[in-house]
Design an enzyme around this catalytic site. Structure first.
Site, PDB file in Angstrom:
ATOM      1  N   GLY A 119      -7.492   3.803   3.438  1.00 45.14           N
ATOM      2  CA  GLY A 119      -7.610   2.780   2.399  1.00 45.14           C
ATOM      3  C   GLY A 119      -8.892   2.881   1.579  1.00 45.14           C
ATOM      4  O   GLY A 119      -9.063   2.175   0.602  1.00 45.14           O
ATOM      5  N   ARG A 150     -11.694   8.210  -2.386  1.00 45.77           N
ATOM      6  CA  ARG A 150     -12.033   9.606  -2.099  1.00 45.77           C
ATOM      7  C   ARG A 150     -13.542   9.804  -1.948  1.00 45.77           C
ATOM      8  O   ARG A 150     -14.018  10.402  -0.984  1.00 45.77           O
ATOM      9  CB  ARG A 150     -11.491  10.494  -3.232  1.00 45.77           C
ATOM     10  CG  ARG A 150     -11.348  11.951  -2.866  1.00 45.77           C
ATOM     11  CD  ARG A 150     -10.815  12.755  -4.051  1.00 45.77           C
ATOM     12  NE  ARG A 150      -9.568  12.246  -4.582  1.00 45.77           N
ATOM     13  CZ  ARG A 150      -9.038  12.603  -5.746  1.00 45.77           C
ATOM     14  NH1 ARG A 150      -9.634  13.509  -6.490  1.00 45.77           N
ATOM     15  NH2 ARG A 150      -7.900  12.075  -6.161  1.00 45.77           N
ATOM     16  N   ASP A 186       0.875  -1.165   0.000  1.00 46.16           N
ATOM     17  CA  ASP A 186       0.000   0.000   0.000  1.00 46.16           C
ATOM     18  C   ASP A 186       0.923   1.229   0.000  1.00 46.16           C
ATOM     19  O   ASP A 186       2.108   1.120   0.350  1.00 46.16           O
ATOM     20  CB  ASP A 186      -0.869  -0.038   1.261  1.00 46.16           C
ATOM     21  CG  ASP A 186      -1.657   1.229   1.459  1.00 46.16           C
ATOM     22  OD1 ASP A 186      -2.285   1.682   0.483  1.00 46.16           O
ATOM     23  OD2 ASP A 186      -1.644   1.786   2.581  1.00 46.16           O
ATOM     24  N   ASN A 207      -3.486   9.775  -6.710  1.00 46.69           N
ATOM     25  CA  ASN A 207      -2.260  10.580  -6.621  1.00 46.69           C
ATOM     26  C   ASN A 207      -1.015   9.707  -6.458  1.00 46.69           C
ATOM     27  O   ASN A 207       0.076  10.229  -6.203  1.00 46.69           O
ATOM     28  CB  ASN A 207      -2.349  11.528  -5.412  1.00 46.69           C
ATOM     29  CG  ASN A 207      -3.421  12.595  -5.578  1.00 46.69           C
ATOM     30  OD1 ASN A 207      -3.327  13.428  -6.463  1.00 46.69           O
ATOM     31  ND2 ASN A 207      -4.453  12.545  -4.746  1.00 46.69           N
ATOM     32  N   ASP A 223      -0.132   5.002   0.958  1.00 44.88           N
ATOM     33  CA  ASP A 223      -0.388   5.971   2.030  1.00 44.88           C
ATOM     34  C   ASP A 223      -0.318   5.293   3.400  1.00 44.88           C
ATOM     35  O   ASP A 223      -1.145   4.427   3.706  1.00 44.88           O
ATOM     36  CB  ASP A 223      -1.787   6.593   1.845  1.00 44.88           C
ATOM     37  CG  ASP A 223      -1.894   7.395   0.541  1.00 44.88           C
ATOM     38  OD1 ASP A 223      -0.962   8.146   0.251  1.00 44.88           O
ATOM     39  OD2 ASP A 223      -2.903   7.249  -0.167  1.00 44.88           O
ATOM     40  N   ASP A 249      -1.509  -0.463   6.131  1.00 46.12           N
ATOM     41  CA  ASP A 249      -1.721   0.224   7.420  1.00 46.12           C
ATOM     42  C   ASP A 249      -3.212   0.366   7.740  1.00 46.12           C
ATOM     43  O   ASP A 249      -3.553   0.869   8.805  1.00 46.12           O
ATOM     44  CB  ASP A 249      -1.096   1.628   7.398  1.00 46.12           C
ATOM     45  CG  ASP A 249      -1.847   2.577   6.484  1.00 46.12           C
ATOM     46  OD1 ASP A 249      -2.194   2.169   5.359  1.00 46.12           O
ATOM     47  OD2 ASP A 249      -2.112   3.720   6.893  1.00 46.12           O
ATOM     48  N   SER A 307      -5.336   5.254  -4.388  1.00 49.31           N
ATOM     49  CA  SER A 307      -5.156   6.689  -4.616  1.00 49.31           C
ATOM     50  C   SER A 307      -4.889   7.017  -6.079  1.00 49.31           C
ATOM     51  O   SER A 307      -4.113   6.352  -6.755  1.00 49.31           O
ATOM     52  CB  SER A 307      -3.989   7.206  -3.778  1.00 49.31           C
ATOM     53  OG  SER A 307      -3.696   8.534  -4.157  1.00 49.31           O
TER      54      SER A 307
HETATM   55  C1  BG6 Z   1      -5.819   5.667   0.036  1.00 45.87           C
HETATM   56  C2  BG6 Z   1      -5.887   6.439   1.332  1.00 45.87           C
HETATM   57  O1  BG6 Z   1      -4.510   5.208  -0.171  1.00 45.87           O
HETATM   58  O2  BG6 Z   1      -6.193   6.489  -1.070  1.00 45.87           O
HETATM   59  C3  BG6 Z   1      -7.256   7.062   1.499  1.00 45.87           C
HETATM   60  O3  BG6 Z   1      -5.616   5.558   2.408  1.00 45.87           O
HETATM   61  C4  BG6 Z   1      -7.611   7.897   0.269  1.00 45.87           C
HETATM   62  O4  BG6 Z   1      -7.238   7.856   2.665  1.00 45.87           O
HETATM   63  C5  BG6 Z   1      -7.511   7.034  -0.977  1.00 45.87           C
HETATM   64  O5  BG6 Z   1      -8.935   8.400   0.379  1.00 45.87           O
HETATM   65  C6  BG6 Z   1      -7.818   7.808  -2.249  1.00 45.87           C
HETATM   66  O6  BG6 Z   1      -6.803   8.731  -2.475  1.00 45.87           O
HETATM   67  P1  BG6 Z   1      -6.855   9.954  -3.474  1.00 45.87           P
HETATM   68  O7  BG6 Z   1      -5.425  10.465  -3.404  1.00 45.87           O
HETATM   69  O8  BG6 Z   1      -7.184   9.410  -4.830  1.00 45.87           O
HETATM   70  O9  BG6 Z   1      -7.858  10.909  -2.962  1.00 45.87           O
HETATM   71 MG    MG Z   2      -2.767   3.120   3.628  1.00 49.05          MG
END
Ligand code: BG6
Ligand code: MG
Length: 220
Positions: free
Chosen positions: A48, A51, A10, A120, A12, A172, A118
Site C-alpha cells: 500500500g 514506489r 484497493d 500501473n 494490488d 489487504d 499504483s
Molecule cells: C500499491 C502496492 O498498490 O502500489 C505497493 O501495494 C506499491 O506495493 C504501490 O509500491 C505503488 O505501485 P507502483 O505500481 O506505482 O510502483
Molecule cells: Mg494492496
C-alpha cells in the site's frame, strides 16, 4: 437501515495478486543490487506504500544510503521488472469471488471505485478486462500522498458523490486500512486478522460474500 453508497477497492492484493509480484521485484532488487534479503514479514510494511517510499523503507532496512539519482535508477529498474511480471497477466488472475462481488455491488446500486497508489493501476485493469466495472478510478497518477494518508479514498468518495460515512474500503494492507479509517470510512481487511488488526471486519477473500452479510457485519 442506512445504505452504503460506494465501495472503494484497493487493487494490488484485493482485485489481483500483484502484491506478490511487487514483493518478487523488490526482493530481486534487494538481492541483486543492494546485497541483502527482505522477508515476507518485512514486505507487509511495503504493502500500500508508494514506489519511492517503499524504496526508502528498503534502504533504511538494509542501512544503505544512496543519492537521489541512484534511487531513481533503482525505482525504475524495479518497475521494469514488475511490469515484465504484470504483462503476463490475464483475466484468470482476478482473485476468487471478485467478479461476482463487483456484479452484486452494481446490482445493489452501490458505486464502485478504485483506490490505489499504483501508477500501473489502469494498465492492469485493462489487461485483466475489468476497467469498465469502475465508476471512478483514483490511482498513483491522481494523488500526491500515498497510504496511510487518506487522500486516495477521500478523492474516490468525492468522485462518486458519497460522504465518507457512506463508503466501505476493501484493503489487504495495514497502511490501506489506516488510510480508510483516517478517511472516516468502514474498512474490510482482505487477509489475516492477526495482521489487519485495525479493520472493522477481516475476510480471507470475497468469495461467496453477499452485500447483505457485509452490511450486517459492518453494522450499516
Ligand atoms: C500499491 C502496492 O498498490 O502500489 C505497493 O501495494 C506499491 O506495493 C504501490 O509500491 C505503488 O505501485 P507502483 O505500481 O506505482 O510502483
Ligand atoms: Mg494492496
Amino acid at each position: 437501515m442506512a445504505q452504503p453508497k460506494a465501495f472503494l477497492f484497493d487493487l494490488d492484493g484485493v482485485i489481483v495478486d500483484t502484491a506478490h509480484f511487487h514483493y518478487q521485484a523488490w526482493r530481486r532488487l534487494a538481492n541483486e543490487k543492494l546485497g541483502f534479503d527482505i522477508s515476507e514479514e518485512f514486505n507487509e510494511s511495503l504493502k500500500g506504500v508508494s514506489r519511492t517510499e517503499s524504496l526508502d523503507r528498503i534502504l533504511a532496512h538494509g542501512n544503505v544510503t544512496l543519492s537521489p539519482a541512484e534511487k531513481e535508477n533503482l525505482a525504475t529498474l524495479k518497475n521494469d521488472w514488475y511490469v515484465e511480471l504484470i504483462n503476463k497477466m490475464t483475466p484468470d488472475d482476478i482473485l476468487p469471488g471478485i467478479n461476482a462481488f463487483l456484479e452484486k455491488t452494481r446490482l445493489a446500486g452501490i458505486k464502485i471505485g478504485l483506490g490505489s497508489v499504483s501508477k500501473n493501476a489502469k494498465p492492469i485493469l485493462e489487461r485483466i478486462g475489468i476497467l469498465s466495472a469502475f465508476d471512478a478510478i483514483i490511482d498513483g497518477t491522481k494523488i500526491t500522498k500515498g497510504k496511510p494518508d487518506p487522500e486516495v479514498f477521500l478523492k474516490g468518495a468525492e468522485e462518486l458523490g458519497a460522504s465518507p460515512d457512506e463508503c466501505v474500503v476493501f484493503e489487504d494492507a495495514v497502511a490501506g486500512i489506516e488510510a480508510g479509517r483516517r478517511a472516516g470510512m468502514k474498512t474490510v481487511g482482505i487477509g489475516q486478522p492477526d495482521i489487519l488488526t485495525e479493520a472493522d471486519v477481516v475476510l480471507a477473500n470475497l468469495n461467496n460474500m453477499t452485500i447483505e452479510d457485509l452490511r450486517k457485519a459492518l453494522h450499516f
